[in-house]
Every structure is written in structure tokens, then in C-alpha cells.
Design a protein around this motif. Structure first.
Motif, PDB file in Angstrom:
ATOM      1  N   LEU A 131       1.231  -8.599   1.323  1.00 23.15           N
ATOM      2  CA  LEU A 131       2.265  -7.570   1.435  1.00 23.15           C
ATOM      3  C   LEU A 131       2.668  -7.395   2.895  1.00 23.15           C
ATOM      4  O   LEU A 131       1.840  -7.508   3.792  1.00 23.15           O
ATOM      5  N   LYS A 132       3.922  -7.107   3.106  1.00 27.70           N
ATOM      6  CA  LYS A 132       4.430  -6.850   4.450  1.00 27.70           C
ATOM      7  C   LYS A 132       4.099  -5.417   4.846  1.00 27.70           C
ATOM      8  O   LYS A 132       4.109  -4.510   4.004  1.00 27.70           O
TER       9      LYS A 132
ATOM     10  N   ASN B   8       5.890  -3.378   6.462  1.00 27.12           N
ATOM     11  CA  ASN B   8       7.040  -2.508   6.195  1.00 27.12           C
ATOM     12  C   ASN B   8       7.057  -2.044   4.741  1.00 27.12           C
ATOM     13  O   ASN B   8       7.381  -0.889   4.449  1.00 27.12           O
ATOM     14  N   TYR B   9       6.708  -2.931   3.809  1.00 24.72           N
ATOM     15  CA  TYR B   9       6.655  -2.573   2.396  1.00 24.72           C
ATOM     16  C   TYR B   9       5.556  -1.537   2.155  1.00 24.72           C
ATOM     17  O   TYR B   9       5.770  -0.538   1.467  1.00 24.72           O
TER      18      TYR B   9
ATOM     19  N   LYS C 156       6.623   1.837   3.484  1.00 27.04           N
ATOM     20  CA  LYS C 156       7.626   2.479   2.630  1.00 27.04           C
ATOM     21  C   LYS C 156       6.978   3.071   1.387  1.00 27.04           C
ATOM     22  O   LYS C 156       7.282   4.197   0.992  1.00 27.04           O
ATOM     23  N   GLN C 157       6.076   2.323   0.766  1.00 29.83           N
ATOM     24  CA  GLN C 157       5.397   2.797  -0.438  1.00 29.83           C
ATOM     25  C   GLN C 157       4.528   4.020  -0.166  1.00 29.83           C
ATOM     26  O   GLN C 157       4.350   4.874  -1.024  1.00 29.83           O
TER      27      GLN C 157
END
Length: 63
Positions: free
Chosen positions: A16-17, A19-20, A23-24
């Protein structure tokens, strides 16, 4: 190995990035980087992070 190294390793292994993940979790991407580099992570954030990474909170703290 300490907790910070384990968090960074688990994030990397998840694919997973940052940034992801940020955001989550509703945090800034630099917060994820800070955790991976040794910053303090509170229990509620550790629970959310572990869920996203598909591991347990204990895995985050495992040496």
C-alpha cells in the motif's frame, strides 16, 4: 528490531502507498512517514493501521 522498523517494514510489505494509508486513516501522509521513522503512534491509530495492513496491533510492536 524496534517498533518503528516493524511499522515501516509492514507498510512496505503490504504494497500500500503511504498516501492511500493516510487517506484511509484521516491523517496527513507525513504522519505515516513519521510513524515509519520512529514517531509516536497512539493506540487508536495503531488499531486502524494494523487493520489496514492486515495484521494485529501486536505485530506492529513485535521485535
Amino acid at each position: 528490531m524496534d517498533i518503528t522498523m516493524r511499522i515501516g517494514q509492514l507498510i512496505e510489505q503490504s504494497g500500500l502507498k503511504k498516501n492511500y494509508i493516510a487517506k484511509q486513516m484521516g491523517v496527513q501522509p507525513n504522519t505515516i512517514t513519521r510513524w515509519a521513522n520512529g514517531g509516536r503512534i497512539y493506540l487508536d491509530d495503531a488499531i486502524k493501521l494494523a487493520k489496514l495492513l492486515g495484521c494485529t496491533v501486536e505485530d506492529l510492536y513485535e521485535e
